[in-house]
Design a protein around this motif. Sequence first.
Motif, mmCIF file in Angstrom:
data_model
loop_
_atom_site.group_PDB
_atom_site.id
_atom_site.type_symbol
_atom_site.label_atom_id
_atom_site.label_comp_id
_atom_site.label_asym_id
_atom_site.label_seq_id
_atom_site.Cartn_x
_atom_site.Cartn_y
_atom_site.Cartn_z
ATOM 1 N N ARG A 1 0.800 -1.276 -0.029
ATOM 2 C CA ARG A 1 -0.218 -0.098 0.121
ATOM 3 C C ARG A 1 0.803 1.100 -0.090
ATOM 4 N NH1 ARG A 1 -0.625 3.836 3.031
ATOM 5 N NH2 ARG A 1 0.310 2.926 4.647
ATOM 6 N N ALA A 2 1.798 1.144 0.742
ATOM 7 C CA ALA A 2 2.751 2.566 0.815
ATOM 8 C C ALA A 2 3.310 2.540 -0.386
ATOM 9 C CB ALA A 2 3.603 2.272 2.050
ATOM 10 N N MET A 3 3.948 1.627 -1.075
ATOM 11 C CA MET A 3 4.667 1.740 -2.452
ATOM 12 C C MET A 3 3.677 2.165 -3.521
ATOM 13 S SD MET A 3 7.654 -1.200 -2.137
ATOM 14 C CE MET A 3 6.490 -2.552 -1.619
ATOM 15 N N THR A 4 2.664 1.669 -3.523
ATOM 16 C CA THR A 4 1.472 2.337 -4.408
ATOM 17 C C THR A 4 1.234 3.528 -4.250
ATOM 18 O OG1 THR A 4 0.720 0.128 -4.487
ATOM 19 C CG2 THR A 4 -0.956 1.843 -5.059
ATOM 20 N N GLU A 5 1.252 4.077 -2.914
ATOM 21 C CA GLU A 5 0.808 5.395 -2.752
ATOM 22 C C GLU A 5 2.295 6.260 -3.116
ATOM 23 O OE1 GLU A 5 0.839 7.890 1.221
ATOM 24 O OE2 GLU A 5 -0.846 6.386 0.958
ATOM 25 N N ALA A 6 3.301 5.639 -2.930
ATOM 26 C CA ALA A 6 4.672 6.482 -3.167
ATOM 27 C C ALA A 6 4.828 6.797 -4.764
ATOM 28 C CB ALA A 6 5.697 5.951 -2.558
ATOM 29 N N ALA A 7 4.326 5.747 -5.459
ATOM 30 C CA ALA A 7 4.491 5.707 -6.913
ATOM 31 C C ALA A 7 3.139 6.244 -7.679
ATOM 32 C CB ALA A 7 4.307 4.094 -7.467
ATOM 33 N N GLY A 8 2.246 6.267 -6.764
ATOM 34 C CA GLY A 8 1.090 7.012 -7.465
ATOM 35 C C GLY A 8 0.268 6.249 -8.502
ATOM 36 N N LYS A 9 0.686 4.768 -8.491
ATOM 37 C CA LYS A 9 0.045 3.656 -9.132
ATOM 38 C C LYS A 9 0.506 2.460 -8.679
ATOM 39 C CE LYS A 9 2.383 5.699 -12.632
ATOM 40 N NZ LYS A 9 3.319 6.086 -13.568
ATOM 41 N N SER A 10 0.186 1.409 -9.328
ATOM 42 C CA SER A 10 0.052 -0.076 -8.828
ATOM 43 C C SER A 10 1.583 -0.343 -9.515
ATOM 44 C CB SER A 10 -0.706 -0.932 -9.483
ATOM 45 O OG SER A 10 -0.785 -1.079 -10.736
ATOM 46 N N ALA A 11 2.228 -1.391 -8.945
ATOM 47 C CA ALA A 11 3.330 -2.050 -9.282
ATOM 48 C C ALA A 11 3.190 -2.479 -10.984
ATOM 49 C CB ALA A 11 4.042 -3.029 -8.798
ATOM 50 N N ALA A 12 2.193 -2.903 -11.227
ATOM 51 C CA ALA A 12 1.938 -3.361 -12.626
ATOM 52 C C ALA A 12 1.789 -2.227 -13.656
ATOM 53 C CB ALA A 12 0.531 -4.131 -12.772
ATOM 54 N N GLU A 13 1.656 -1.099 -13.176
ATOM 55 C CA GLU A 13 1.442 0.473 -13.872
ATOM 56 C C GLU A 13 2.919 1.137 -14.053
ATOM 57 O OE1 GLU A 13 -3.231 1.450 -13.399
ATOM 58 O OE2 GLU A 13 -1.614 1.735 -11.735
ATOM 59 N N ALA A 14 3.628 0.793 -12.980
ATOM 60 C CA ALA A 14 4.918 1.621 -12.968
ATOM 61 C C ALA A 14 6.053 0.961 -13.732
ATOM 62 C CB ALA A 14 5.238 1.737 -11.392
ATOM 63 N N THR A 15 6.909 1.954 -14.057
ATOM 64 C CA THR A 15 8.343 1.350 -14.731
ATOM 65 C C THR A 15 9.112 0.839 -13.730
ATOM 66 O OG1 THR A 15 9.165 3.514 -14.444
ATOM 67 C CG2 THR A 15 7.933 3.355 -16.398
ATOM 68 N N ALA A 16 10.073 0.310 -14.177
ATOM 69 C CA ALA A 16 11.086 -0.249 -13.161
ATOM 70 C C ALA A 16 11.759 0.590 -12.326
ATOM 71 C CB ALA A 16 12.048 -1.028 -14.092
ATOM 72 N N GLU A 17 12.117 2.065 -12.948
ATOM 73 C CA GLU A 17 12.594 3.241 -12.299
ATOM 74 C C GLU A 17 11.553 3.708 -11.335
ATOM 75 O OE1 GLU A 17 12.845 2.728 -15.756
ATOM 76 O OE2 GLU A 17 14.871 2.322 -15.568
ATOM 77 N N GLU A 18 10.450 3.629 -11.415
ATOM 78 C CA GLU A 18 9.077 4.127 -10.726
ATOM 79 C C GLU A 18 9.050 3.190 -9.570
ATOM 80 O OE1 GLU A 18 6.283 6.633 -13.719
ATOM 81 O OE2 GLU A 18 6.155 4.379 -13.532
ATOM 82 N N ARG A 19 9.182 2.038 -9.851
ATOM 83 C CA ARG A 19 8.981 0.850 -8.534
ATOM 84 C C ARG A 19 10.003 1.054 -7.633
ATOM 85 N NH1 ARG A 19 7.858 -2.348 -13.159
ATOM 86 N NH2 ARG A 19 9.707 -3.273 -13.104
ATOM 87 N N LEU A 20 11.422 1.251 -8.353
ATOM 88 C CA LEU A 20 12.761 1.386 -7.318
ATOM 89 C C LEU A 20 12.452 2.695 -6.547
ATOM 90 C CD1 LEU A 20 15.511 1.217 -6.237
ATOM 91 C CD2 LEU A 20 16.362 2.247 -8.342
ATOM 92 N N ALA A 21 11.984 3.686 -7.059
ATOM 93 C CA ALA A 21 12.077 5.045 -6.407
ATOM 94 C C ALA A 21 10.792 5.021 -5.427
ATOM 95 C CB ALA A 21 11.679 6.086 -7.404
ATOM 96 N N ALA A 22 9.597 4.078 -5.571
ATOM 97 C CA ALA A 22 8.800 3.807 -4.556
ATOM 98 C C ALA A 22 9.458 2.944 -3.514
ATOM 99 C CB ALA A 22 7.470 3.319 -5.133
ATOM 100 N N TYR A 23 9.902 1.936 -3.776
ATOM 101 C CA TYR A 23 10.702 1.212 -2.650
ATOM 102 C C TYR A 23 11.691 1.850 -1.862
ATOM 103 C CZ TYR A 23 13.182 -2.774 -0.720
ATOM 104 O OH TYR A 23 13.710 -3.506 0.204
ATOM 105 N N ALA A 24 12.506 2.499 -2.685
ATOM 106 C CA ALA A 24 13.531 3.573 -1.941
ATOM 107 C C ALA A 24 12.799 4.281 -0.853
ATOM 108 C CB ALA A 24 14.500 4.226 -2.999
ATOM 109 N N ARG A 25 11.833 5.064 -1.359
ATOM 110 C CA ARG A 25 11.185 6.082 -0.267
ATOM 111 C C ARG A 25 10.483 5.327 0.813
ATOM 112 N NH1 ARG A 25 12.021 10.906 -2.372
ATOM 113 N NH2 ARG A 25 12.068 10.908 -4.522
ATOM 114 N N VAL A 26 9.898 4.174 0.326
ATOM 115 C CA VAL A 26 9.177 3.445 1.530
ATOM 116 C C VAL A 26 10.114 2.901 2.538
ATOM 117 C CG1 VAL A 26 7.674 1.538 2.132
ATOM 118 C CG2 VAL A 26 7.031 3.323 0.407
#
Length: 175
Positions: free
Chosen positions: A65-90
């Motif tokens: 939930r926190a990574m989805t919120e950080a990315a502003g989208k689901s993992a399936a919709e996010a690019t690899a860079e967006e997923r990493l950014a969300a993971y790193a922020r969380v």
Amino acid sequence: MRESKRSKILAAAVEVVQREGVTAVTFESVAAESGLTKGGLLYHFPTRVALLLGVHQHVAREWDRAMTEAAGKSAAEATAEERLAAYARVASRSGTRADLLLSLEASINPVYAEPWIEVMSQWAPSAKEAETDPAAFDRFIARLAADGLWMYEALTGEELAPGLRQRVSDRLAGP
């Protein structure tokens, strides 16, 4: 909206893990922490294994939930860079001692590992990808640094100053 008893139990169990470790999670300790009876816990979780699995699922869902919120989208919709950014922020702002202890326990128990694998395989760069793809290698290094920050705080009890935390998080999240 009233908090469900199941959610209250899981939150109480996480607090016990945060304060005393996974081995301290008993029906008695969680009942005392939650203010519920042992019978009330048993209604929702008939065994300690069921309770601990519920805790792992609960915490893994919170990370998702926190990574989805950080990315502003689901993992399936996010690019690899967006997923990493969300993971790193969380990981750099949300990882707790309880999360670390539960992750460590999951690393040796396949039943408890499943919820973590499901979430992390969607969001966090993997070592397998890093073996053959230079961009994935860079993302994997950033993941290791994010994990290192989380472990640093969980193991030392030191919290980074908010400004430094933001700088580290921004660096790990990439350009």
